[in-house]
Design a protein around this motif. Structure first.
Motif, PDB file in Angstrom:
ATOM      1  N   PHE A 148      25.982  54.368  16.078  1.00  0.00           N
ATOM      2  CA  PHE A 148      25.894  54.365  14.963  1.00  0.00           C
ATOM      3  C   PHE A 148      26.717  52.796  14.048  1.00  0.00           C
ATOM      4  O   PHE A 148      27.057  52.643  14.988  1.00  0.00           O
ATOM      5  CB  PHE A 148      26.634  55.420  14.469  1.00  0.00           C
ATOM      6  N   GLY A 149      26.334  52.874  12.815  1.00  0.00           N
ATOM      7  CA  GLY A 149      27.123  51.222  12.075  1.00  0.00           C
ATOM      8  C   GLY A 149      27.937  51.986  11.347  1.00  0.00           C
ATOM      9  O   GLY A 149      28.201  52.729  10.715  1.00  0.00           O
ATOM     10  N   PHE A 150      29.551  51.311  12.341  1.00  0.00           N
ATOM     11  CA  PHE A 150      30.520  51.898  11.601  1.00  0.00           C
ATOM     12  C   PHE A 150      31.106  51.078  10.553  1.00  0.00           C
ATOM     13  O   PHE A 150      31.345  49.303  11.328  1.00  0.00           O
ATOM     14  CB  PHE A 150      31.699  52.017  13.170  1.00  0.00           C
ATOM     15  N   LYS A 249      24.865  62.979  18.845  1.00  0.00           N
ATOM     16  CA  LYS A 249      24.076  64.536  18.605  1.00  0.00           C
ATOM     17  C   LYS A 249      23.979  64.690  16.576  1.00  0.00           C
ATOM     18  O   LYS A 249      22.495  64.351  16.358  1.00  0.00           O
ATOM     19  CB  LYS A 249      24.729  65.872  18.951  1.00  0.00           C
ATOM     20  N   ILE A 250      24.194  63.873  16.427  1.00  0.00           N
ATOM     21  CA  ILE A 250      24.282  63.811  14.623  1.00  0.00           C
ATOM     22  C   ILE A 250      23.604  62.460  14.301  1.00  0.00           C
ATOM     23  O   ILE A 250      22.768  62.794  13.311  1.00  0.00           O
ATOM     24  CB  ILE A 250      26.032  63.447  13.805  1.00  0.00           C
ATOM     25  N   THR A 251      23.448  61.100  14.235  1.00  0.00           N
ATOM     26  CA  THR A 251      23.033  60.444  14.968  1.00  0.00           C
ATOM     27  C   THR A 251      21.373  60.578  15.258  1.00  0.00           C
ATOM     28  O   THR A 251      19.912  59.595  14.677  1.00  0.00           O
ATOM     29  CB  THR A 251      23.053  59.249  15.484  1.00  0.00           C
ATOM     30  N   ARG A 252      21.038  61.633  16.556  1.00  0.00           N
ATOM     31  CA  ARG A 252      19.756  62.074  16.819  1.00  0.00           C
ATOM     32  C   ARG A 252      19.013  63.109  15.767  1.00  0.00           C
ATOM     33  O   ARG A 252      17.993  62.749  15.670  1.00  0.00           O
ATOM     34  CB  ARG A 252      19.925  62.407  17.746  1.00  0.00           C
ATOM     35  N   LEU A 253      20.106  63.858  14.868  1.00  0.00           N
ATOM     36  CA  LEU A 253      19.371  64.915  14.658  1.00  0.00           C
ATOM     37  C   LEU A 253      19.096  64.161  13.298  1.00  0.00           C
ATOM     38  O   LEU A 253      18.149  64.719  12.180  1.00  0.00           O
ATOM     39  CB  LEU A 253      20.721  66.339  14.285  1.00  0.00           C
ATOM     40  N   MET A 254      20.015  63.155  12.203  1.00  0.00           N
ATOM     41  CA  MET A 254      20.038  63.784  11.340  1.00  0.00           C
ATOM     42  C   MET A 254      19.950  61.801  11.406  1.00  0.00           C
ATOM     43  O   MET A 254      21.129  61.017  10.564  1.00  0.00           O
ATOM     44  CB  MET A 254      21.617  63.403  10.573  1.00  0.00           C
TER      45      MET A 254
END
Length: 276
Positions: A148-150, A249-254
């Motif tokens: 993810f882009g931080f 999980k959050i980057t794959r789900l959303m």
């Protein structure tokens, strides 16, 4: 691969942190090690704590130097007779800076080490890894910042997304062979990476290091154990830490909306202000 007795394991960035822990844990399993670090003093410290039978070769050089990496690969193969596992672990980062205030030189340095170092190491050792009839293993260390882009960490993000893309492409290409290709995504790991970042002021560096250490959830020893376990189980993708598993999980789900959650948490307006 689960029996590491007399297997030749190459580890870059072995002077501290995950690299040092990997060296010690592989040595305890009977492996023969070929180690690198840019810091010769740190590399020698790791070397001295290893049992003599685990000491194969060591070389202090910058993994961003292509000729040094290629020469190391040739010496390891010639001197130790085989290469079974290569772990491209060496990496670095720079001071957190909003993109609009970042400088080209920050990207060049981080990408040279984190991405080109992985590419150089992979290409140099691939021919030797593929010699193993029982199958060799290539492990490249990305990061949760490759998921993810931080904000504030664009150079590091770019390099770690690049490692992920390179490794996943190679893994698809190698699916019909016996080469295991692993991409590792550590979360916050208690290592010296934060302390090695150069800051404009000591006060700002101290603040960042303290914040990093509070947020780092996993020890280097545990990270190394998870990586070795992933190799043993034939994994192609290894997540380290509860933070890494959550971010994955959050980057794959959303994938299209996680940014809204991230911005509420991080208050992104502060990344529009010039760095102190």
């Amino acid at each position: 691969m689960s029996n590491y007795k007399n297997k030749v394991v190459v580890i870059t960035g072995a002077g501290s942190g995950i690299g040092q822990e990997l060296a010690m844990q592989f040595a305890a399993k009977g492996a023969i090690l070929a180690l690198n670090d840019w810091n010769e003093e740190a590399l020698n410290q790791t070397w001295e704590i290893l049992p003599e039978e685990a000491r194969g070769q060591k070389a202090a050089f910058d993994v961003g130097d292509r000729q040094s990496v290629e020469g190391f690969a040739q010496r390891v193969r010639k001197g130790l007779g085989r290469v079974d596992i290569v772990i491209n672990n060496a990496g670095m980062s720079v001071q957190q800076t909003p993109v609009i205030y970042s400088e080209v030189e920050q990207y060049e340095r981080v990408i040279q080490i984190n991405l080109w170092g992985v590419i150089y190491g992979s290409l140099a050792f691939l021919p030797y890894l593929r010699e193993r009839e029982e199958g060799g293993c290539l492990v490249n260390i990305s990061s949760v910042f490759g998921l993810f882009g931080f904000p504030g960490s664009a150079p590091y993000n770019v390099s770690k997304f690049g490692v992920r893309g390179f490794t996943e492409t190679l893994r698809v290409e190698m699916r019909s062979t016996n080469l295991q290709v692993v991409c590792v995504h550590p979360g916050g790991i208690k290592t010296n990476i934060a302390e090695n970042i150069e800051y404009d002021s000591e006060a700002e560096k101290k603040r960042f290091v303290n914040t990093f250490n509070k947020q780092a959830k996993t020890t280097a020893a545990e990270a190394a154990r998870v990586i070795i376990d992933g190799i043993s189980r034939g994994r192609s993708r290894v997540l380290i830490g509860s933070d890494a598993r959550f971010i994955d999980k959050i980057t794959r789900l959303m994938p299209a909306s996680y940014e809204r959650i991230l911005t509420r948490w991080l208050k992104p307006e502060r990344f529009l202000a010039p760095p102190k």
